[in-house]
Design an enzyme around this catalytic site. Structure first.
Site, PDB file in Angstrom:
ATOM      1  N   TYR A  67      54.847  45.684  35.221  1.00 37.86           N
ATOM      2  CA  TYR A  67      53.939  45.716  36.443  1.00 37.86           C
ATOM      3  C   TYR A  67      54.671  45.609  37.621  1.00 37.86           C
ATOM      4  CZ  TYR A  67      50.360  44.377  32.968  1.00 37.86           C
ATOM      5  OH  TYR A  67      49.541  44.495  31.548  1.00 37.86           O
ATOM      6  N   PRO A 213      39.148  43.146  30.466  1.00 33.84           N
ATOM      7  CA  PRO A 213      38.021  42.583  30.060  1.00 33.84           C
ATOM      8  C   PRO A 213      36.586  42.955  30.779  1.00 33.84           C
ATOM      9  CG  PRO A 213      39.380  41.173  31.249  1.00 33.84           C
ATOM     10  CD  PRO A 213      40.065  42.415  31.059  1.00 33.84           C
ATOM     11  N   LEU A 214      36.730  43.825  31.827  1.00 33.82           N
ATOM     12  CA  LEU A 214      35.670  44.221  32.550  1.00 33.82           C
ATOM     13  C   LEU A 214      35.579  45.967  32.262  1.00 33.82           C
ATOM     14  CD1 LEU A 214      36.188  42.391  36.053  1.00 33.82           C
ATOM     15  CD2 LEU A 214      34.676  41.913  34.146  1.00 33.82           C
ATOM     16  N   GLY A 215      36.494  46.378  31.266  1.00 31.04           N
ATOM     17  CA  GLY A 215      36.495  47.766  30.994  1.00 31.04           C
ATOM     18  C   GLY A 215      36.956  48.487  32.430  1.00 31.04           C
ATOM     19  N   LEU A 220      30.711  47.225  33.909  1.00 31.86           N
ATOM     20  CA  LEU A 220      29.477  46.737  34.910  1.00 31.86           C
ATOM     21  C   LEU A 220      28.320  47.508  35.159  1.00 31.86           C
ATOM     22  CD1 LEU A 220      32.057  44.968  35.031  1.00 31.86           C
ATOM     23  CD2 LEU A 220      32.005  45.387  37.843  1.00 31.86           C
TER      24      LEU A 220
END
Ligand SMILES: NC(=O)c1ccc[n+]([C@@H]2O[C@H](COP(=O)([O-])OP(=O)(O)OC[C@H]3O[C@@H](n4cnc5c(N)ncnc54)[C@H](OP(=O)(O)O)[C@@H]3O)[C@@H](O)[C@H]2O)c1
Length: 283
Positions: A67, A213-215, A220
């Site tokens: 990263y 985890p939130l795609g 959402l």
């Protein structure tokens, strides 16, 4: 870090080896520039997000040498070193980055060794609490990649070994070589392709760390998520995270954000409890 009264503490804890961390971690990848390449446009803002995560009780931060590359780990050290007791920084090695943001697996033992040394230096530690093999590399026997981490563990440079982007079979193969305390695979409301790996982690009593985890925003959007959110006076992101926490006691979500407001919102999901009816709707 005794942070039993913090928002993150409401999620309870999960074991990472003998370490207990709150089941609401932070994924630091989004602090870098776009595509997890380069520096953030506002470096002090990235430092503030990291410091605020700790104030909210987060004690597990996920990063990787790839990263930035390197920049994400530097940001963490700049913002948080010397680290408070109890903070677990999990990093990974096994990917090379192209100048346009591509991800090329490179999990040769010599490359992993080089990546680990870089992470130790940038994070300013003598030992990494959780070092994860970022990905198997099809050109390298899996046992050789895992063996390199086992050697580094014997030398005291790695406290615990984790895996990422693996199958149940690879998890078993790795466990025959060295103790494995966690698996990090993609998993969220919209993508449950690693359900079998999640269940294997549960059976083995090791942590499952769902990446994205939130795609990356996709979790959402569905109407059913919005409906549950409206019912609970919560946000869709909070519902997506509460669903993960309810899904398994092994779950350790690491939502990523560069926004202080989103960080506050996400950590508050630790206190959100979904009813049977909510879970059925999301099923
Ligand atoms: N092992 C692997 O191969 C792998 C792969 C990918 C990621 N990871 C790890 O997993 C972590 C999380 O994954 P991710 O960052 O890709 O995806 P994510 O956590 O599912 O989603 C992050 C995205 O959602 C947005 N977001 C965050 N909170 C929000 C909220 N409350 N409301 C609306 N939007 C929100 C963020 O934008 P803003 O910045 O604007 O908030 C960002 O674009 C990463 O940081 C990294 O540590 C690992």
């Amino acid at each position: 870090m005794d942070r039993s009264d913090t928002p993150a503490a409401k999620a309870g804890t999960v074991a990472v080896g003998e370490l207990a961390v709150k089941r609401m971690g932070f994924g630091a990848m989004r602090l870098c520039g776009g595509y997890a390449l380069g520096a953030p446009s506002d470096r002090p803002a990235a430092h503030r997000v990291l410091r605020r995560a700790l104030e909210l009780g987060v004690d597990f931060i996920d990063t990787a040498d790839s990263y930035g590359p390197g920049i994400d780990e530097e940001l963490i050290a700049e913002a948080l070193h010397p680290y408070p007791a109890g903070l677990v920084i999990a990093t990974k090695g096994g990917y090379l980055r192209g100048s346009r943001g591509g991800w090329t697996p490179d999990a040769r033992p010599e490359r992993l060794r080089q990546a680990l040394e870089g992470s130790l230096s940038r994070l300013r530690v003598e030992r990494i609490d959780l070092y994860q093999l970022h990905t198997p590399d099809a050109r390298v026997p899996f046992a050789e990649s895992v063996g390199a981490l086992a050697n580094a563990q014997r030398e005291g440079k790695i406290r615990h070994i984790g895996l990422s982007n693996v199958s149940v079979r690879q998890l078993e193969e790795a466990r025959a070589i060295a103790p494995v305390v966690s698996v990090q695979n993609e998993y969220n409301l919209e993508d449950r392709g690693s359900e079998d790996v999640l269940r294997a982690c549960e059976r083995l009593g090791i942590a499952f760390i769902p990446w994205r985890p939130l795609g990356a925003g996709a979790s959402l959007r569905p109407a059913r998520t919005a409906r549950v959110a409206a019912r609970l006076q919560a946000t869709p992101a909070q519902v997506a995270l509460a669903w993960l926490l309810a899904r398994s006691p092994a779950m350790l979500p690491i939502p990523g954000t560069s926004s202080g407001a989103h960080l506050e919102e996400n950590v508050k999901a630790a206190a959100l409890r979904l009813s049977r009816a909510d879970l059925d709707l999301l099923e």
